[in-house]
Write a protein that holds these residues in place. Structure first.
Motif, PDB file in Angstrom:
ATOM      1  N   TYR A 152     -14.072 -99.097 -32.756  1.00 49.31           N
ATOM      2  CA  TYR A 152     -13.246-100.029 -32.005  1.00 49.31           C
ATOM      3  C   TYR A 152     -12.036-100.424 -32.839  1.00 49.31           C
ATOM      4  CZ  TYR A 152     -16.824-100.338 -28.482  1.00 49.31           C
ATOM      5  OH  TYR A 152     -17.700-100.037 -27.486  1.00 49.31           O
ATOM      6  N   ASP A 153     -10.855-100.067 -32.358  1.00 52.28           N
ATOM      7  CA  ASP A 153      -9.609-100.351 -33.059  1.00 52.28           C
ATOM      8  C   ASP A 153      -9.366-101.838 -33.242  1.00 52.28           C
ATOM      9  OD1 ASP A 153      -8.439 -98.101 -33.944  1.00 52.28           O
ATOM     10  OD2 ASP A 153      -6.990 -97.892 -32.313  1.00 52.28           O
ATOM     11  N   ASP A 154      -9.830-102.629 -32.284  1.00 58.71           N
ATOM     12  CA  ASP A 154      -9.524-104.064 -32.338  1.00 58.71           C
ATOM     13  C   ASP A 154     -10.649-104.882 -32.981  1.00 58.71           C
ATOM     14  OD1 ASP A 154     -11.101-103.412 -30.269  1.00 58.71           O
ATOM     15  OD2 ASP A 154     -10.028-104.561 -28.749  1.00 58.71           O
ATOM     16  N   LEU A 155     -11.587-104.190 -33.624  1.00 60.73           N
ATOM     17  CA  LEU A 155     -12.567-104.896 -34.452  1.00 60.73           C
ATOM     18  C   LEU A 155     -12.268-104.570 -35.918  1.00 60.73           C
ATOM     19  CD1 LEU A 155     -16.016-104.312 -32.658  1.00 60.73           C
ATOM     20  CD2 LEU A 155     -14.382-106.171 -32.333  1.00 60.73           C
ATOM     21  N   THR A 156     -12.708-105.449 -36.820  1.00 65.23           N
ATOM     22  CA  THR A 156     -12.491-105.173 -38.243  1.00 65.23           C
ATOM     23  C   THR A 156     -13.495-104.117 -38.706  1.00 65.23           C
ATOM     24  OG1 THR A 156     -14.077-106.819 -38.991  1.00 65.23           O
ATOM     25  CG2 THR A 156     -11.808-107.577 -38.642  1.00 65.23           C
ATOM     26  N   VAL A 157     -13.290-103.638 -39.942  1.00 64.14           N
ATOM     27  CA  VAL A 157     -14.212-102.679 -40.540  1.00 64.14           C
ATOM     28  C   VAL A 157     -15.628-103.241 -40.510  1.00 64.14           C
ATOM     29  CG1 VAL A 157     -14.839-101.598 -42.738  1.00 64.14           C
ATOM     30  CG2 VAL A 157     -12.431-101.661 -42.014  1.00 64.14           C
ATOM     31  N   LYS A 158     -15.743-104.490 -40.977  1.00 66.74           N
ATOM     32  CA  LYS A 158     -17.030-105.158 -41.055  1.00 66.74           C
ATOM     33  C   LYS A 158     -17.685-105.277 -39.674  1.00 66.74           C
ATOM     34  CE  LYS A 158     -18.631-109.645 -42.730  1.00 66.74           C
ATOM     35  NZ  LYS A 158     -18.175-110.877 -43.401  1.00 66.74           N
TER      36      LYS A 158
ATOM     37  N   ASP B 237     -11.446-103.805 -50.122  1.00 72.29           N
ATOM     38  CA  ASP B 237     -10.278-104.679 -49.901  1.00 72.29           C
ATOM     39  C   ASP B 237      -9.895-104.843 -48.433  1.00 72.29           C
ATOM     40  OD1 ASP B 237     -10.140-104.945 -52.591  1.00 72.29           O
ATOM     41  OD2 ASP B 237      -8.553-103.441 -52.864  1.00 72.29           O
ATOM     42  N   VAL B 238     -10.383-103.951 -47.599  1.00 74.11           N
ATOM     43  CA  VAL B 238      -9.955-104.018 -46.192  1.00 74.11           C
ATOM     44  C   VAL B 238     -11.104-104.315 -45.225  1.00 74.11           C
ATOM     45  CG1 VAL B 238      -7.920-102.558 -46.469  1.00 74.11           C
ATOM     46  CG2 VAL B 238     -10.116-101.492 -45.980  1.00 74.11           C
ATOM     47  N   THR B 239     -12.244-104.795 -45.738  1.00 74.74           N
ATOM     48  CA  THR B 239     -13.384-105.041 -44.836  1.00 74.74           C
ATOM     49  C   THR B 239     -13.027-105.950 -43.680  1.00 74.74           C
ATOM     50  OG1 THR B 239     -14.079-106.583 -46.526  1.00 74.74           O
ATOM     51  CG2 THR B 239     -15.527-104.696 -46.131  1.00 74.74           C
ATOM     52  N   ASN B 240     -12.094-106.869 -43.907  1.00 77.07           N
ATOM     53  CA  ASN B 240     -11.749-107.796 -42.832  1.00 77.07           C
ATOM     54  C   ASN B 240     -10.465-107.417 -42.106  1.00 77.07           C
ATOM     55  OD1 ASN B 240     -14.015-109.535 -43.006  1.00 77.07           O
ATOM     56  ND2 ASN B 240     -13.175-110.311 -44.937  1.00 77.07           N
ATOM     57  N   SER B 241      -9.984-106.191 -42.347  1.00 75.96           N
ATOM     58  CA  SER B 241      -8.804-105.719 -41.618  1.00 75.96           C
ATOM     59  C   SER B 241      -9.227-105.029 -40.336  1.00 75.96           C
ATOM     60  CB  SER B 241      -8.024-104.700 -42.448  1.00 75.96           C
ATOM     61  OG  SER B 241      -7.705-105.231 -43.698  1.00 75.96           O
ATOM     62  N   LEU B 242      -8.344-105.080 -39.350  1.00 80.93           N
ATOM     63  CA  LEU B 242      -8.610-104.364 -38.104  1.00 80.93           C
ATOM     64  C   LEU B 242      -8.596-102.868 -38.379  1.00 80.93           C
ATOM     65  CD1 LEU B 242      -6.440-106.223 -35.430  1.00 80.93           C
ATOM     66  CD2 LEU B 242      -8.867-106.494 -35.958  1.00 80.93           C
ATOM     67  N   VAL B 243      -9.489-102.167 -37.734  1.00 84.21           N
ATOM     68  CA  VAL B 243      -9.556-100.720 -37.905  1.00 84.21           C
ATOM     69  C   VAL B 243      -8.228-100.066 -37.505  1.00 84.21           C
ATOM     70  CG1 VAL B 243     -10.568 -98.678 -36.827  1.00 84.21           C
ATOM     71  CG2 VAL B 243     -12.037-100.371 -37.879  1.00 84.21           C
ATOM     72  N   SER B 244      -7.532-100.654 -36.517  1.00 84.74           N
ATOM     73  CA  SER B 244      -6.256-100.075 -36.074  1.00 84.74           C
ATOM     74  C   SER B 244      -5.221-100.014 -37.197  1.00 84.74           C
ATOM     75  CB  SER B 244      -5.690-100.875 -34.900  1.00 84.74           C
ATOM     76  OG  SER B 244      -5.501-102.210 -35.302  1.00 84.74           O
ATOM     77  N   SER B 245      -5.392-100.848 -38.241  1.00 81.47           N
ATOM     78  CA  SER B 245      -4.396-100.861 -39.310  1.00 81.47           C
ATOM     79  C   SER B 245      -4.687 -99.823 -40.401  1.00 81.47           C
ATOM     80  CB  SER B 245      -4.323-102.253 -39.934  1.00 81.47           C
ATOM     81  OG  SER B 245      -5.495-102.506 -40.686  1.00 81.47           O
ATOM     82  N   LEU B 246      -5.815 -99.128 -40.305  1.00 82.34           N
ATOM     83  CA  LEU B 246      -6.161 -98.147 -41.340  1.00 82.34           C
ATOM     84  C   LEU B 246      -5.538 -96.793 -41.035  1.00 82.34           C
ATOM     85  CD1 LEU B 246     -10.012 -98.701 -41.769  1.00 82.34           C
ATOM     86  CD2 LEU B 246      -8.158 -99.831 -42.981  1.00 82.34           C
ATOM     87  N   PRO B 247      -5.211 -96.021 -42.104  1.00 81.67           N
ATOM     88  CA  PRO B 247      -4.773 -94.648 -41.876  1.00 81.67           C
ATOM     89  C   PRO B 247      -5.887 -93.851 -41.188  1.00 81.67           C
ATOM     90  CG  PRO B 247      -4.469 -95.268 -44.182  1.00 81.67           C
ATOM     91  CD  PRO B 247      -5.233 -96.376 -43.527  1.00 81.67           C
ATOM     92  N   LEU B 248      -5.471 -92.872 -40.401  1.00 84.74           N
ATOM     93  CA  LEU B 248      -6.412 -92.072 -39.619  1.00 84.74           C
ATOM     94  C   LEU B 248      -7.556 -91.502 -40.471  1.00 84.74           C
ATOM     95  CD1 LEU B 248      -7.063 -90.593 -36.899  1.00 84.74           C
ATOM     96  CD2 LEU B 248      -5.703 -88.708 -37.779  1.00 84.74           C
TER      97      LEU B 248
END
Ligand SMILES: Nc1ncnc2c1ncn2[C@@H]1O[C@H](COP(=O)(O)OP(=O)(O)OP(=O)(O)O)[C@@H](O)[C@H]1O
Ligand SMILES: [Mg+2]
Lengths: 300, 242
Positions: free
Chosen positions: B91-97, B129-140
């Motif tokens: 889900y792009d709009d959920l965080t990694v966690k 470092d990115v556990t709380n970032s949205l998945v949409s913000s990660l490189p493919l």
């Protein structure tokens, strides 16, 4: 009728998506943008198609200024975005007619341009776009981007998800389009495709690492490169990764591409090491670097 | 070693109206094998995969996945396999966690297991470092590696990967394959589609589908011998346009 970029920069909040990008694409040139996901390729496409305004810098497309003449640009370019915008509820045929109509042309008038690609999906022309396979959608999106016979064509990863045969045919078609005088800017994650461009720009973190012809870029590879092979790929990768003198270890089809960190590297030392690690049938030979090797070395 | 069949398929067929998308395919996959499922666009790979993971009912034919029947035991199949789809994996709009927690929950892991898996995963993948970032913000490439780990979260016997590396950059693509090798080494069976022919070389065996049928199936080495060429790309080119 080419493209010029002068010191283009763009940030999203704190993230610098493009910094100080300058280059020219000559009229009729087939120019490749090569870089990992997140390098800034899509931002650049969006700027050049006037969908996004740069923070700094100036650019022209087909002789028109990005800001002042944006309407002319829109009428004269074709754009196939990475995440394409087909109408899922329309059939193949309806999508194509729709795109022809908004540009004030007809499918019949420009059929020749799209024929090679379109014939492969034409048998399914009454199928809705939502029900096509991934690669079939890609072919339809490309046909839609070409149907108004643009002067400049922007293709953002047009062959991602496209099978090897169709990719080959696709590039043959790009070469033919180029011969009709169309200027093409294309991005791709397939390094074998980079080799088919007149010139390429390697881009990472919003900066250009290098611009040159594919032949010259490969010449700049800094180290002797070796093909390594053994009876078991998995064990070979692990052993090479643990070798204290390794510089890079990348699987390449049936071989591993290896470079060593020492100036006076002797392949026999590596062979001994691998045999000690219980690998059989060890073969080590020098090989010529490809664009993929160069790219990975620069991106390291 | 690799003797036990974990996928067994016989005459499997799928029709949409009078169009045959998958035409009587027969093959088996052994435990711990990396099986490459290749074919041209529209050949029927995704359609076949959907039947094997129990989300699309076959028109005819037989198939057992992890010992379960694709008609009657789809729930058991889902518990024993992992799946990464061609388009949607996280889900792009959920965080990694949140993604890890969500999928852990779907696969029936306890809260404690989820917490433990989550710390393991973000650590292994370098995503701390990115556990709380949205998945949409990660490189493919990061997304795909995370999606693969998530598809393994319940220790499935088999994992189905539909074009997991499409559009992924050369370095990350290789890291992805190292993850595949590691999983296979631990005994997980890998069923994978790809349009990268160098990746076909990393498979133990590959099948090549043309218009709904499996036209070739063997080790990359034997296929190259059979088609008298030294690259899988040529094998594919010779087969795919019939
Ligand atoms: N729900 C559906 N209704 C009608 N036709 C369908 C449906 N789903 C798939 N198809 C058709 O079945 C064929 C096989 O599609 P599938 O998605 O399995 O191909 P694929 O091998 O995965 O291709 P790709 O490499 O492009 O992903 C295609 O012709 C497709 O249009
Ligand atoms: Mg598919």
């Amino acid at each position: 009728m080419g493209i010029t970029l002068d010191k283009i920069s763009k940030s999203y909040g704190k993230i610098k998506a493009l910094s100080n990008i300058s280059f020219n694409v000559k009229p009729g040139e087939l120019f490749g943008l090569i870089g990992p996901d997140g390098a800034g390729k899509t931002t650049l496409f969006r700027i050049l198609t006037t969908l996004l305004i740069p923070d700094e810098g100036v650019a022209t497309v087909a002789g028109y200024d990005l800001v002042k003449d944006y309407k002319n640009i829109r009428n004269n370019v074709g754009y196939m975005p990475g995440k394409f915008s087909l109408y899922q509820d329309l059939t193949i045929e309806e999508n194509l007619h729709f795109f022809a109509t908004i540009f004030g042309t007809t499918v019949e008038e420009n059929y020749q341009i799209i024929k090679d690609i379109y014939v492969q999906i034409e048998p399914f022309k009454h199928r809705r776009a939502g029900k096509l396979s991934g690669g079939m959608k890609q072919k339809l999106a490309l046909s839609c981007a070409l149907i108004h016979k643009p002067k400049v064509l922007f293709l953002d990863e047009p062959t991602t998800g496209v099978d090897p045969v169709s990719r080959k045919e696709f590039w043959e078609m790009l070469k033919r389009l180029q011969q009709t005088g169309i200027t093409i800017l294309v991005s791709t994650p397939y390094m074998d495709e980079a080799a088919l461009c007149d010139r390429i720009a390697l881009i990472q973190h919003g900066k250009i690492l290098e611009i040159d012809s594919p032949k010259m870029i490969v010449k700049h590879y800094p180290k002797p490169l070796y093909n390594v092979k053994a009876h078991n790929m998995y064990l070979l990768i692990n052993s090479l990764n643990h070798y204290e003198h390794k510089h890079s270890v990348y699987p390449f089809g049936e071989f591993i591409h290896y470079t060593d960190s020492r100036k006076d590297f002797n392949p026999d030392d590596l062979k001994n090491y691998l045999e000690h690690e219980n690998l059989f049938h060890v073969e080590i030979e020098t090989t010529t670097p490809t664009i993929e090797d160069t790219f990975m070395e620069l991106a390291k | 070693m690799k003797t036990q069949n974990v996928i067994q398929v016989e005459g499997l067929t799928k029709m949409f109206g009078d169009f045959t998308a998958v035409n009587a395919i027969t093959f088996e996959v052994k435990k711990g094998e990396i099986f490459g499922f290749l074919g041209a666009n529209g050949a029927g790979k995704t359609t076949a995969m959907k039947m094997l993971i129990g989300i699309s009912s076959p028109t005819s034919g037989l198939a057992k996945v992890a010992g379960f029947d694709v008609y009657k035991e789809t729930e058991s199949i889902k518990k024993n396999i992992g799946y990464m789809s061609q388009k949607f994996a996280l889900y792009d709009d959920l965080t990694v966690k949140e993604n890890i927690t969500f999928f852990g929950g779907i696969y029936g892991l306890s809260k404690k297991q989820i917490n433990q898996k989550r710390s393991e995963l973000v650590e292994e993948l370098g995503l701390v470092d990115v556990t709380n970032s949205l998945v949409s913000s990660l490189p493919l490439g990061w997304k795909q590696k995370l999606a693969f780990s998530v598809s393994l979260i319940h220790n499935p016997k088999i994992v189905f990967l539909d074009e997991p590396t499409g559009g992924v950059d050369p370095i990350t693509r290789r890291q992805f394959w190292e993850m595949i090798y590691n999983a296979a080494h631990k005994g997980t069976t890998i069923f994978v589609t790809t349009h990268y022919m160098d990746e076909a070389e990393y498979c133990d065996r590959v099948s090549i589908m043309v218009n709904g049928k499996i036209e070739a199936l063997d080790t990359p080495k034997k296929l190259k011998e059979q088609y008298k060429t030294d690259s899988m790309n040529d094998v594919f080119l010779k087969l795919a346009r019939g």
